[in-house]
Write a protein that holds these residues in place. Sequence first.
Motif, short mmCIF file in Angstrom:
data_model
loop_
_atom_site.label_atom_id
_atom_site.label_comp_id
_atom_site.label_asym_id
_atom_site.label_seq_id
_atom_site.Cartn_x
_atom_site.Cartn_y
_atom_site.Cartn_z
N GLY A 56 0.77 -1.24 0.00
CA GLY A 56 0.00 0.00 0.00
C GLY A 56 0.80 1.28 0.00
O GLY A 56 0.22 2.38 0.06
N TYR A 57 2.13 1.18 -0.10
CA TYR A 57 2.95 2.39 0.04
C TYR A 57 2.80 3.35 -1.13
O TYR A 57 2.93 4.57 -0.94
N ILE A 58 2.51 2.87 -2.33
CA ILE A 58 2.32 3.79 -3.45
C ILE A 58 1.05 4.61 -3.26
O ILE A 58 0.95 5.76 -3.71
N GLY A 59 0.09 4.04 -2.56
CA GLY A 59 -1.15 4.76 -2.27
C GLY A 59 -0.95 6.00 -1.42
O GLY A 59 -1.81 6.89 -1.38
N LEU A 60 0.18 6.07 -0.71
CA LEU A 60 0.47 7.21 0.14
C LEU A 60 0.49 8.53 -0.64
O LEU A 60 0.14 9.58 -0.10
N PHE A 61 0.88 8.44 -1.90
CA PHE A 61 1.04 9.64 -2.73
C PHE A 61 -0.29 10.24 -3.19
O PHE A 61 -0.33 11.40 -3.61
N ILE A 122 -1.42 2.62 -8.13
CA ILE A 122 -1.38 2.31 -6.70
C ILE A 122 -1.17 0.81 -6.46
O ILE A 122 -0.41 0.41 -5.57
N SER A 123 -1.81 -0.01 -7.26
CA SER A 123 -1.69 -1.47 -7.10
C SER A 123 -0.39 -2.02 -7.68
O SER A 123 -0.05 -3.18 -7.45
N GLY A 124 0.34 -1.19 -8.44
CA GLY A 124 1.56 -1.66 -9.08
C GLY A 124 1.32 -2.32 -10.42
O GLY A 124 2.25 -2.82 -11.05
N GLU A 125 0.06 -2.31 -10.85
CA GLU A 125 -0.29 -2.99 -12.11
C GLU A 125 0.30 -2.29 -13.32
O GLU A 125 0.64 -2.93 -14.31
N VAL A 126 0.40 -0.96 -13.27
CA VAL A 126 1.01 -0.23 -14.38
C VAL A 126 2.11 0.69 -13.87
O VAL A 126 2.06 1.18 -12.74
#
Length: 385
Positions: A56-61, A122-126
Motif C-alpha cells: 500500500g505504500y504507493i497509495g500514500l502519494f 497504486i496497485s503496481g499494475e502499471v
Amino acid sequence: MSAPLINTNGLSEEQRMMREGVLDLLARHLPWERIRKMDETREFPHEAYNALAEAGYIGLFYPEELGGMGGSFKDIAVLLETMGYYYTGIAQAITTTAIYAGMHVAKFGTPEMKKEIVPKIISGEVKLALAMSEPGTGSDVAGIKTSAVREGDEYVINGSKVWITCAHVADYLVAIVKTDTQARHNGISTILVPTNAKGVEVRPLSMLGRRTSHANEVFFDNVRVPASNLFGGEGQAWKNIMKALGLERLGLAAISAGHCFKITEYARDYAKERIQFGKPISEFQVIQHKLADMLIMAETARQSIYRVAELLDAGQPVVTEASIAKIVCTENNFKCADMGMQIMGGAGYSMEYDMQMFFRDSRVGPIGGGTNEIQRNIIAKQLDL
C-alpha cells in the motif's frame, strides 16, 4: 556494525512504523547482495516494487478519492528518505511512476483517465515514465520539438526523447509535446502514450549510476493515440509542470538526504575496522572530522526536506525552499560519497566495495530533475535579480 546514524526524532508513531516496515520489506525483497548483482546486470527491481505496491505504500502519494491513502507531504518525505537510505534505485523506481509521471495524471487527467490509471498505479499494475527531455532541449523545456498534430479524433506524434528514466518498464509515457510548433511555452501539451502503441520505440541507455532504474531514448514515428489522451488542456502543460515541481523536487531531495546517511554509516563502519599504524583509522582525528562533516551534511539535507514538506502541508508556496532543498541534498549527497571514498582510500575506489556504487548513484542528483544551475537561476529570480 554500529547503530544507524539516522534517527526517528520528530517523526510520529505512524511514520516510525512506516519507516520500520519499509526497511523490513526491502530487506526481504531486495537483499543487499542482490542489489550489487542487479546493478551490474541493470535489472529493474520488480519484486521489491511489487511488494511495496502490495503493502500500500504507493497509495500514500494519492488522495483517498482516487483510491489512495492521502498521505501528508511529511509522510511522503519520510517514505522517500527511507527508500533513499536503503537503496536509491528502488526509490527512483517508485518516484518515477508515482510522482514524476503519475502525479500529472492524478492532478490534471480527465476523470476517465484518473479512474482508469491511478488505481493501477497504486496497485503496481502499471508503471509510467515522464517523457520530457529531448536531444537538443534539456533545461529548455519550451524548446522541445516532438510534435502532436490533431487528425480527426487522433493525435499523430513524431519526434524523440532522451534521458527518460524507467521508460523501458513503463506501460504508459506521460509525453510532453508541441501541439503548436510556432509557440514556446503556450504550445506545449501533455499526452498519455501507451508504450505498446505502434511507432513507439524505447532504447535503453548505459548510465554511470542508478543502473537498476536507468534512462532510455524514446522514439515516436507517426504514433497515433486518441485525442482524449491529451489532458490538462491544450497548450497548458507548462503551467501544469510548474504546479507539480514542489513535490517533484521534494522527492529528489528526500532520496538524496536518505542516501547521505547510508554513505556516512558505511564509511564509519569501514573506518572502525580498518587498521593502520596499529589502530583503527576511526581513531585518527582527520577521519573523525571527515565523518563529522558527512553527518552534518546528512542532517542538514534532512532538515531542508522537512522544511519543504512542512510548507507544502500548510498550503504555502515552496519555490525557493524546494530549489534550495534540491541543491543542498543532491550536492551534499555527492560530497558525502566523495569524502567516503577518500576515507576508504583504495578500497573506496574498488568495485569490491559499495562506495563506488554510492559515488556513481549520487552523481546524477545535481543533474536530473532540473539541474542545480537552473535551481540557482530560480533562486536568483526570487531574489529579484
